[in-house]
Design a protein around this motif. Structure first.
Motif, mmCIF file in Angstrom:
data_model
loop_
_atom_site.group_PDB
_atom_site.id
_atom_site.type_symbol
_atom_site.label_atom_id
_atom_site.label_comp_id
_atom_site.label_asym_id
_atom_site.label_seq_id
_atom_site.Cartn_x
_atom_site.Cartn_y
_atom_site.Cartn_z
ATOM 1 N N GLY A 41 0.831 -1.279 0.012
ATOM 2 C CA GLY A 41 -0.092 -0.105 0.038
ATOM 3 C C GLY A 41 0.705 1.336 0.025
ATOM 4 O O GLY A 41 0.347 2.527 0.179
ATOM 5 N N TYR A 42 2.064 1.084 -0.291
ATOM 6 C CA TYR A 42 2.945 2.480 -0.390
ATOM 7 C C TYR A 42 2.789 2.994 -1.694
ATOM 8 O O TYR A 42 2.823 2.434 -2.553
ATOM 9 N N GLU A 43 2.888 4.184 -1.534
ATOM 10 C CA GLU A 43 2.754 5.276 -2.687
ATOM 11 C C GLU A 43 3.957 6.127 -3.167
ATOM 12 O O GLU A 43 4.044 6.324 -4.204
ATOM 13 N N LYS A 44 4.717 6.177 -2.298
ATOM 14 C CA LYS A 44 5.873 6.715 -2.178
ATOM 15 C C LYS A 44 6.985 6.138 -1.457
ATOM 16 O O LYS A 44 6.678 5.583 -0.307
ATOM 17 N N ILE A 45 8.193 6.462 -1.773
ATOM 18 C CA ILE A 45 9.472 6.027 -0.812
ATOM 19 C C ILE A 45 10.280 7.301 -1.087
ATOM 20 O O ILE A 45 10.810 8.194 -1.711
ATOM 21 N N PHE A 46 11.027 7.363 0.291
ATOM 22 C CA PHE A 46 11.635 8.646 0.778
ATOM 23 C C PHE A 46 12.911 8.083 1.194
ATOM 24 O O PHE A 46 12.938 7.175 2.111
ATOM 25 N N THR A 47 13.999 8.934 1.116
ATOM 26 C CA THR A 47 15.238 8.619 1.836
ATOM 27 C C THR A 47 16.229 10.020 1.767
ATOM 28 O O THR A 47 15.873 10.991 1.200
ATOM 29 N N PHE A 48 17.115 9.854 2.364
ATOM 30 C CA PHE A 48 18.387 10.796 2.458
ATOM 31 C C PHE A 48 19.479 10.094 1.756
ATOM 32 O O PHE A 48 19.864 8.895 2.304
ATOM 33 N N VAL A 49 20.223 10.572 1.251
ATOM 34 C CA VAL A 49 21.616 10.207 0.803
ATOM 35 C C VAL A 49 22.629 11.131 1.074
ATOM 36 O O VAL A 49 22.362 12.470 0.844
ATOM 37 N N ARG A 50 23.741 10.747 1.801
ATOM 38 C CA ARG A 50 24.823 11.758 1.867
ATOM 39 C C ARG A 50 25.206 12.533 0.699
ATOM 40 O O ARG A 50 25.331 11.826 -0.419
ATOM 41 N N ALA A 51 25.369 13.956 0.779
ATOM 42 C CA ALA A 51 25.805 14.441 -0.439
ATOM 43 C C ALA A 51 27.246 14.233 -0.872
ATOM 44 O O ALA A 51 27.412 14.318 -2.201
ATOM 45 N N ASP A 52 28.108 13.528 0.185
ATOM 46 C CA ASP A 52 29.106 13.325 -0.657
ATOM 47 C C ASP A 52 29.265 11.745 -1.087
ATOM 48 O O ASP A 52 30.433 11.385 -1.258
ATOM 49 N N ASN A 53 28.219 11.280 -1.054
ATOM 50 C CA ASN A 53 28.060 10.002 -1.615
ATOM 51 C C ASN A 53 27.511 9.639 -3.222
ATOM 52 O O ASN A 53 26.584 9.391 -3.298
ATOM 53 N N ALA A 54 28.146 10.308 -3.921
ATOM 54 C CA ALA A 54 27.750 10.292 -5.337
ATOM 55 C C ALA A 54 27.462 9.139 -6.037
ATOM 56 O O ALA A 54 26.328 9.105 -6.579
ATOM 57 N N ALA A 55 28.099 7.981 -5.605
ATOM 58 C CA ALA A 55 27.626 6.731 -6.124
ATOM 59 C C ALA A 55 26.096 6.465 -5.877
ATOM 60 O O ALA A 55 25.541 5.671 -6.611
ATOM 61 N N ALA A 56 26.215 6.425 -4.519
ATOM 62 C CA ALA A 56 24.653 6.154 -4.065
ATOM 63 C C ALA A 56 23.585 7.118 -4.736
ATOM 64 O O ALA A 56 22.293 6.386 -5.109
ATOM 65 N N LEU A 57 24.072 8.309 -4.749
ATOM 66 C CA LEU A 57 22.732 9.379 -5.136
ATOM 67 C C LEU A 57 22.611 8.861 -6.658
ATOM 68 O O LEU A 57 21.476 8.841 -7.124
ATOM 69 N N GLN A 58 23.730 8.595 -7.277
ATOM 70 C CA GLN A 58 23.366 8.127 -8.985
ATOM 71 C C GLN A 58 22.674 6.810 -8.996
ATOM 72 O O GLN A 58 21.762 6.354 -9.720
ATOM 73 N N THR A 59 22.887 5.924 -7.995
ATOM 74 C CA THR A 59 22.116 4.587 -8.131
ATOM 75 C C THR A 59 20.872 4.964 -7.602
ATOM 76 O O THR A 59 19.765 4.384 -8.543
ATOM 77 N N TYR A 60 20.272 5.753 -6.871
ATOM 78 C CA TYR A 60 18.816 5.982 -6.506
ATOM 79 C C TYR A 60 18.331 6.743 -7.692
ATOM 80 O O TYR A 60 17.173 6.561 -8.094
ATOM 81 N N LEU A 61 18.955 7.780 -8.336
ATOM 82 C CA LEU A 61 18.286 8.443 -9.140
ATOM 83 C C LEU A 61 18.020 7.734 -10.695
ATOM 84 O O LEU A 61 17.029 7.674 -11.236
ATOM 85 N N HIS A 62 19.148 6.612 -10.882
ATOM 86 C CA HIS A 62 18.858 5.638 -11.856
ATOM 87 C C HIS A 62 17.646 4.704 -11.764
ATOM 88 O O HIS A 62 17.359 4.372 -12.803
ATOM 89 N N HIS A 63 17.575 4.669 -10.474
ATOM 90 C CA HIS A 63 16.029 3.579 -10.217
ATOM 91 C C HIS A 63 14.965 4.432 -10.120
ATOM 92 O O HIS A 63 13.710 4.026 -9.407
ATOM 93 N N GLY A 64 14.671 5.958 -10.593
ATOM 94 C CA GLY A 64 13.748 6.621 -10.676
ATOM 95 C C GLY A 64 13.449 7.656 -9.441
ATOM 96 O O GLY A 64 12.504 8.266 -9.470
ATOM 97 N N PHE A 65 14.318 7.887 -8.504
ATOM 98 C CA PHE A 65 14.299 8.794 -7.390
ATOM 99 C C PHE A 65 14.616 10.056 -8.037
ATOM 100 O O PHE A 65 15.207 10.366 -9.095
ATOM 101 N N GLN A 66 14.049 11.098 -7.430
ATOM 102 C CA GLN A 66 14.320 12.407 -7.729
ATOM 103 C C GLN A 66 14.659 13.086 -6.293
ATOM 104 O O GLN A 66 14.136 13.188 -5.324
#
Length: 187
Positions: A130-155
């Motif tokens: 029943g979830y409609e949205k997923i939310f999280t924080f990514v460390r700004a200095d963890n570029a690889a993690a941020l790119q992974t999330y963005l690649h999977h549709g996060f904004q």
């Protein structure tokens, strides 16, 4: 449980995985992945390693609506990654549609499609819960993690400045979200 389909367009080496729910007896394998990530001091805001007992207790008390999935390498039955998603808040029903996600892949097993498989399974399980949205924080200095999330549709929707203090140093965190429903890009 889910077996991985072949992915002919991925440039990542493929590893045969089973995706399954976490159990208290998986605690040793989970902290074996999580603690090196924590002690590296550059990937997560967690700053204190967990004991297997603490992790087993966490799993036993995991919210009923939560999604906690492991990626298990089939060749040796080794846990190589996991995602846990909990309800955003328990103090109001206004956020019942929002889950908070964490993603962790063994430092020695990155770039093998493990996160991709976990995201696929977690998105499907979250929608069923029943979830409609997923939310999280990514460390700004963890570029690889941020790119992974963005690649999977996060904004990225914002930055929490000086949000975490790890080893005496303030770190900004990027606030990201993914809509599972109500968007052309949703699952």
């Amino acid at each position: 449980m889910e077996a991985n389909p072949p992915d002919p367009v991925s440039s990542e080496p493929q590893v045969s995985l089973e995706i399954r729910a976490a159990r208290p007896q998986d605690a040793d394998a989970i902290v074996r992945i999580l603690n090196p990530i924590i002690t590296a001091g550059v990937y997560t805001a967690f700053d204190t390693p967990f004991t297997p007992e603490e992790e087993a207790d966490y799993i036993r008390n995991f919210p009923a609506r939560g999604v906690f999935l492991l990626a298990v390498r089939q060749a040796d039955n080794q846990v190589v990654g996991f995602q846990s998603m909990e309800p955003f808040a328990s103090y109001t029903h206004a956020f019942d549609h929002v889950g908070v996600l964490g993603t962790y892949v063994d430092l020695e097993c990155r770039r093998q499609g493990i996160a991709r498989r976990l995201f696929q399974a977690t998105f499907a399980a979250a929608a069923r819960q029943g979830y409609e949205k997923i939310f999280t924080f990514v460390r700004a200095d963890n570029a690889a993690a941020l790119q992974t999330y963005l690649h999977h549709g996060f904004q990225a929707v914002g930055t929490a400045h000086r949000h975490a203090r790890v080893s005496g140093r303030y770190v900004d965190e990027i606030i990201i979200e993914k809509l599972l429903v109500g968007s052309d890009e949703a699952v």
